[in-house]
Design an enzyme around this catalytic site. Structure first.
Site, PDB file in Angstrom:
ATOM      1  N   ASP A 108       0.824  -1.210   0.000  1.00  0.00           N
ATOM      2  CA  ASP A 108       0.000   0.000   0.000  1.00  0.00           C
ATOM      3  C   ASP A 108       0.853   1.251   0.000  1.00  0.00           C
ATOM      4  OD1 ASP A 108      -1.510  -2.312   1.452  1.00  0.00           O
ATOM      5  OD2 ASP A 108      -3.030  -0.954   0.677  1.00  0.00           O
TER       6      ASP A 108
ATOM      7  N   LYS B 290      -0.921  -5.358   3.979  1.00  0.00           N
ATOM      8  CA  LYS B 290      -1.913  -5.934   4.861  1.00  0.00           C
ATOM      9  C   LYS B 290      -1.267  -6.542   6.106  1.00  0.00           C
ATOM     10  CE  LYS B 290      -5.224  -5.619   4.365  1.00  0.00           C
ATOM     11  NZ  LYS B 290      -5.749  -4.363   4.892  1.00  0.00           N
TER      12      LYS B 290
HETATM   13  C1  LIG Z   1      -2.520  -4.387  -4.993  1.00  0.00           C
HETATM   14  S1  LIG Z   1      -3.453  -3.961  -3.587  1.00  0.00           S
HETATM   15  C2  LIG Z   1      -2.267  -3.709  -2.379  1.00  0.00           C
HETATM   16  C3  LIG Z   1      -2.770  -3.969  -0.974  1.00  0.00           C
HETATM   17  O1  LIG Z   1      -4.104  -3.437  -0.709  1.00  0.00           O
HETATM   18  C4  LIG Z   1      -4.748  -4.337   0.220  1.00  0.00           C
HETATM   19  O2  LIG Z   1      -5.308  -3.666   1.318  1.00  0.00           O
HETATM   20  P1  LIG Z   1      -6.927  -3.609   1.502  1.00  0.00           P
HETATM   21  O3  LIG Z   1      -7.471  -4.971   1.198  1.00  0.00           O
HETATM   22  O4  LIG Z   1      -7.114  -3.183   2.944  1.00  0.00           O
HETATM   23  O5  LIG Z   1      -7.352  -2.555   0.516  1.00  0.00           O
HETATM   24  C5  LIG Z   1      -3.661  -5.233   0.677  1.00  0.00           C
HETATM   25  O6  LIG Z   1      -2.860  -4.625   1.675  1.00  0.00           O
HETATM   26  C6  LIG Z   1      -2.910  -5.419  -0.611  1.00  0.00           C
HETATM   27  O7  LIG Z   1      -1.725  -6.098  -0.431  1.00  0.00           O
END
Ligand SMILES: CSC[C@H]1O[C@H](OP(=O)(O)O)[C@H](O)[C@@H]1O
Length: 342
Positions: A228, A239
């Site tokens: 992220d 995550k």
């Molecule tokens: C390619 S998405 C990167 C990242 O986003 C996700 O977080 P979330 O599900 O909370 O939006 C997750 O950390 C992915 O690895």
């Protein structure tokens, strides 16, 4: 706006639709999104999620609002409201900065539509480049492991880490994939499993606490995760559960790669200690988030710690797979991110 189509986002006849990811894998429901308030809710509830997809969805919504007659002043206010929707994924901030530049134009309606469409197309292209760079690392018959969801649902293209894994699969490398369920919201168990079913990737779903045993048994050859936000020194947020995976990989000498577009790099963050980590609702931990609402299993008053992300230090990372190439710890220490994106 021209018609655009991604796994979790689409535009059709000038209207924006978002696939509700909280209902997957059991229901596929497209939501018509027309307002900033609605987009903020979709992002905060993770109905629209994934660092790149969040930024692109917010940008498409702003462009839509411009086509509906909103003023430049209103669009600037809306961009700041959208920026606050989730604090960790820097793609949201970067994309909104691009949209704010477009809003300054005299012909801001055309400029914002063109900018949002360009951000969408850019992510599709960046995903393909990451997939190609990362798949080249995968050897035949490897057992891979991934965390959370980083496929088409989280981007406008084929994904980041899962895009790498899928291309290696398509290249006939006979890979097998361990999918971390990814508590508490089960992005792996619900979303990556669903994507693997669609793509025909041979996978097995595991609880997050099973990865250690698999590595101890020599059943994990390589790990790919998304991100992220990547700090200037290569530390990255992803995550929650990613850091513990990286520690395990380091202990068991399993190659560990972070896969992200350069739009996830934030040179304003010197290191991971300054990456803002989103704290989320306690009930997400107290219960199990299924497709049909929350099932509470812990005491309703149970005190909870629920960070949505954690930070993995660069010294635990084997390689950074970006759209511009694959970089080692030595490359990162030599300042390659600043040279490329500064
Ligand atoms: C390619 S998405 C990167 C990242 O986003 C996700 O977080 P979330 O599900 O909370 O939006 C997750 O950390 C992915 O690895």
């Amino acid at each position: 706006m021209k018609n655009l189509s991604a796994l979790s986002l689409k535009t059709h006849q000038g209207e924006l639709y978002v696939l509700d990811q909280t209902l997957l894998p059991h229901q596929q429901q497209w939501l018509h999104c027309t307002t900033v308030t609605q987009m903020v809710t979709l992002i905060q509830r993770l109905q629209l999620r994934g660092a790149p997809a969040i930024g692109i969805g917010a940008s498409l919504l702003l462009a839509y609002r411009a086509t509906q007659g909103d003023s430049q002043a209103q669009l600037q206010k809306d961009a700041e409201i959208l920026r606050a929707a989730r604090p960790t994924a820097v793609n949201l901030m970067n994309n909104l900065d691009s949209m704010l530049e477009a809003i300054q134009h005299t012909d801001f309606v055309s400029a914002t539509v063109a900018c949002a469409e360009a951000l969408f197309a850019e992510d599709v292209a960046l995903c393909q480049l990451m997939a190609e760079h990362g798949a080249a690392l995968v050897q035949p018959n490897e057992q891979l492991l991934t965390h959370c969801n980083t496929g088409g649902l989280a981007t406008a293209g084929v994904g980041t880490a899962l895009g790498v894994i899928n291309l290696a699969h398509q290249q006939g490398k006979n890979i097998r994939l361990w999918v971390d369920e990814t508590r508490p919201l089960l992005q792996g168990g619900r979303l990556t499993a669903w994507e693997c079913q669609q793509l025909g990737i041979p996978y097995q779903l595991i609880c997050d606490n099973m990865a250690a045993m698999l590595m101890a048994r020599g059943q994990v050859d390589r790990i790919f995760v998304g991100s992220d936000r990547i700090a200037a020194n290569g530390d990255f947020a992803n995550k929650v559960g990613t850091y513990s995976l990286a520690v395990l990989a380091h202990y068991h000498q399993v190659p560990f790669y972070v896969v992200a577009p350069h739009t996830t790099v934030d040179l304003a963050c010197a290191d991971g200690s300054v990456i803002p980590i989103e704290q989320r609702n306690a009930d997400e931990v107290r219960g199990v988030s299924g497709a049909f609402g929350q099932t509470l299993w812990a005491p309703e008053e149970a005190p909870v710690f629920n960070p949505a992300f954690d930070v993995t230090p660069a010294n635990l990372v084997t390689g950074w797979v970006l759209d511009t190439g694959v970089y080692s710890q030595q490359d990162i220490a030599a300042g390659v991110l600043q040279q490329l994106f500064g």
